[in-house]
Design a protein around this motif. Sequence first.
Motif, short mmCIF file in Angstrom:
data_model
loop_
_atom_site.label_atom_id
_atom_site.label_comp_id
_atom_site.label_asym_id
_atom_site.label_seq_id
_atom_site.Cartn_x
_atom_site.Cartn_y
_atom_site.Cartn_z
N VAL A 92 0.84 -1.19 0.00
CA VAL A 92 0.00 0.00 0.00
C VAL A 92 0.88 1.25 0.00
O VAL A 92 1.77 1.40 0.84
CB VAL A 92 -0.92 0.02 1.24
CG1 VAL A 92 -1.86 1.21 1.19
CG2 VAL A 92 -1.71 -1.28 1.36
N LYS A 93 0.62 2.13 -0.96
CA LYS A 93 1.33 3.40 -1.05
C LYS A 93 0.40 4.46 -0.45
O LYS A 93 -0.72 4.64 -0.94
CB LYS A 93 1.66 3.74 -2.50
CG LYS A 93 2.52 4.95 -2.70
CD LYS A 93 2.82 5.10 -4.20
CE LYS A 93 3.84 6.15 -4.47
NZ LYS A 93 4.16 6.23 -5.91
N VAL A 135 -8.23 2.78 -3.18
CA VAL A 135 -7.39 3.86 -3.70
C VAL A 135 -8.22 5.15 -3.73
O VAL A 135 -9.36 5.15 -4.16
CB VAL A 135 -6.85 3.52 -5.11
CG1 VAL A 135 -6.13 4.72 -5.72
CG2 VAL A 135 -5.92 2.33 -5.05
N GLY A 136 -7.62 6.22 -3.26
CA GLY A 136 -8.30 7.52 -3.22
C GLY A 136 -8.96 7.80 -1.89
O GLY A 136 -9.28 8.96 -1.58
N ASP A 137 -9.19 6.75 -1.07
CA ASP A 137 -9.81 6.96 0.24
C ASP A 137 -8.86 7.75 1.14
O ASP A 137 -7.64 7.58 1.10
CB ASP A 137 -10.13 5.63 0.93
CG ASP A 137 -11.35 4.95 0.35
OD1 ASP A 137 -12.01 5.54 -0.53
OD2 ASP A 137 -11.65 3.82 0.79
N LYS A 138 -9.45 8.61 1.95
CA LYS A 138 -8.69 9.35 2.97
C LYS A 138 -9.11 8.80 4.32
O LYS A 138 -10.31 8.63 4.58
CB LYS A 138 -8.99 10.84 2.86
CG LYS A 138 -8.43 11.43 1.58
CD LYS A 138 -8.61 12.93 1.52
CE LYS A 138 -7.83 13.44 0.33
NZ LYS A 138 -8.58 14.01 -0.71
N PRO A 149 -3.83 12.13 9.21
CA PRO A 149 -4.61 11.86 8.01
C PRO A 149 -3.73 11.26 6.89
O PRO A 149 -2.62 11.75 6.65
CB PRO A 149 -5.14 13.24 7.61
CG PRO A 149 -4.12 14.20 8.14
CD PRO A 149 -3.52 13.56 9.37
N PHE A 150 -4.23 10.22 6.25
CA PHE A 150 -3.52 9.58 5.15
C PHE A 150 -4.45 9.46 3.95
O PHE A 150 -5.67 9.37 4.10
CB PHE A 150 -3.07 8.16 5.53
CG PHE A 150 -1.99 8.10 6.56
CD1 PHE A 150 -0.67 8.29 6.22
CD2 PHE A 150 -2.30 7.83 7.89
CE1 PHE A 150 0.33 8.21 7.17
CE2 PHE A 150 -1.31 7.75 8.85
CZ PHE A 150 0.02 7.94 8.48
N GLU A 151 -3.84 9.44 2.76
CA GLU A 151 -4.59 9.17 1.54
C GLU A 151 -3.96 7.93 0.91
O GLU A 151 -2.73 7.81 0.83
CB GLU A 151 -4.51 10.34 0.56
CG GLU A 151 -5.26 10.07 -0.72
CD GLU A 151 -5.19 11.21 -1.73
OE1 GLU A 151 -5.77 11.05 -2.81
OE2 GLU A 151 -4.55 12.23 -1.43
N ILE A 152 -4.79 7.02 0.46
CA ILE A 152 -4.29 5.81 -0.19
C ILE A 152 -4.06 6.12 -1.66
O ILE A 152 -5.00 6.47 -2.38
CB ILE A 152 -5.27 4.63 -0.01
CG1 ILE A 152 -5.44 4.35 1.49
CG2 ILE A 152 -4.78 3.40 -0.76
CD1 ILE A 152 -6.49 3.33 1.82
N LEU A 153 -2.79 6.02 -2.09
CA LEU A 153 -2.43 6.35 -3.46
C LEU A 153 -2.46 5.13 -4.39
O LEU A 153 -2.79 5.25 -5.56
CB LEU A 153 -1.04 6.99 -3.50
CG LEU A 153 -0.84 8.26 -2.67
CD1 LEU A 153 0.59 8.72 -2.73
CD2 LEU A 153 -1.79 9.35 -3.13
N ASP A 154 -2.07 3.95 -3.84
CA ASP A 154 -1.97 2.76 -4.70
C ASP A 154 -2.04 1.51 -3.85
O ASP A 154 -1.57 1.49 -2.70
CB ASP A 154 -0.66 2.80 -5.49
CG ASP A 154 -0.57 1.68 -6.52
OD1 ASP A 154 -1.59 1.45 -7.23
OD2 ASP A 154 0.48 1.05 -6.62
N ILE A 155 -2.60 0.46 -4.42
CA ILE A 155 -2.64 -0.85 -3.78
C ILE A 155 -2.13 -1.85 -4.82
O ILE A 155 -2.62 -1.88 -5.94
CB ILE A 155 -4.07 -1.25 -3.37
CG1 ILE A 155 -4.69 -0.22 -2.44
CG2 ILE A 155 -4.07 -2.62 -2.71
CD1 ILE A 155 -6.19 -0.40 -2.21
N SER A 156 -1.11 -2.63 -4.45
CA SER A 156 -0.56 -3.60 -5.39
C SER A 156 -0.16 -4.87 -4.63
O SER A 156 -0.28 -4.95 -3.42
CB SER A 156 0.64 -3.01 -6.12
OG SER A 156 1.66 -2.65 -5.21
N LEU A 157 0.34 -5.85 -5.39
CA LEU A 157 0.79 -7.10 -4.77
C LEU A 157 2.28 -7.11 -4.58
O LEU A 157 3.01 -6.42 -5.17
CB LEU A 157 0.39 -8.31 -5.61
CG LEU A 157 -1.11 -8.53 -5.74
CD1 LEU A 157 -1.40 -9.71 -6.64
CD2 LEU A 157 -1.71 -8.79 -4.37
#
Length: 157
Positions: A92-93, A135-138, A149-157
Amino acid sequence: MSRVSYMTDEGLKKLREELALLESVERPKISRQIAEARDKGDLSENAEYEAAKEAQGLLEMRIAKLKETIAASRLIDESKLDTSKVQIMNKVKIKNLKNNAVMVYTLVSESEADLKAGKISISTPIAQGLLGKKVGDKVEISVPAGKVPFEILDISL
């Protein structure tokens, strides 16, 4: 009984290797130390004997803990992992919205956690706050320093 721990094949292999090392190398080594200390005479005033017995107790505790973890482990089928939302084994980025720092973490089981390698335990506050998000959730996550506060930029394997 301990709770179930989900892990990769690699993580479980590491635990089994550590257990084998402790049982086949470390346990006999400590037994020899105890025997040598016992041969030196009066056990009531023998610091070497006491130290070896304490080391043996700690080793046996570690062996028992490893056996418990291995017994409660469940392998994760990495081919069935999904990146539509955050879950265990995802990379998770995230972006800290306070200081704009970008971090990448892989969510793993407690026994596989290694912060230097970017692997955080699924039970940490950050991982708990990210689970199930897209992705995009804060998200606002409570950490020891307060709410961040964080924002999810990317989810990968």
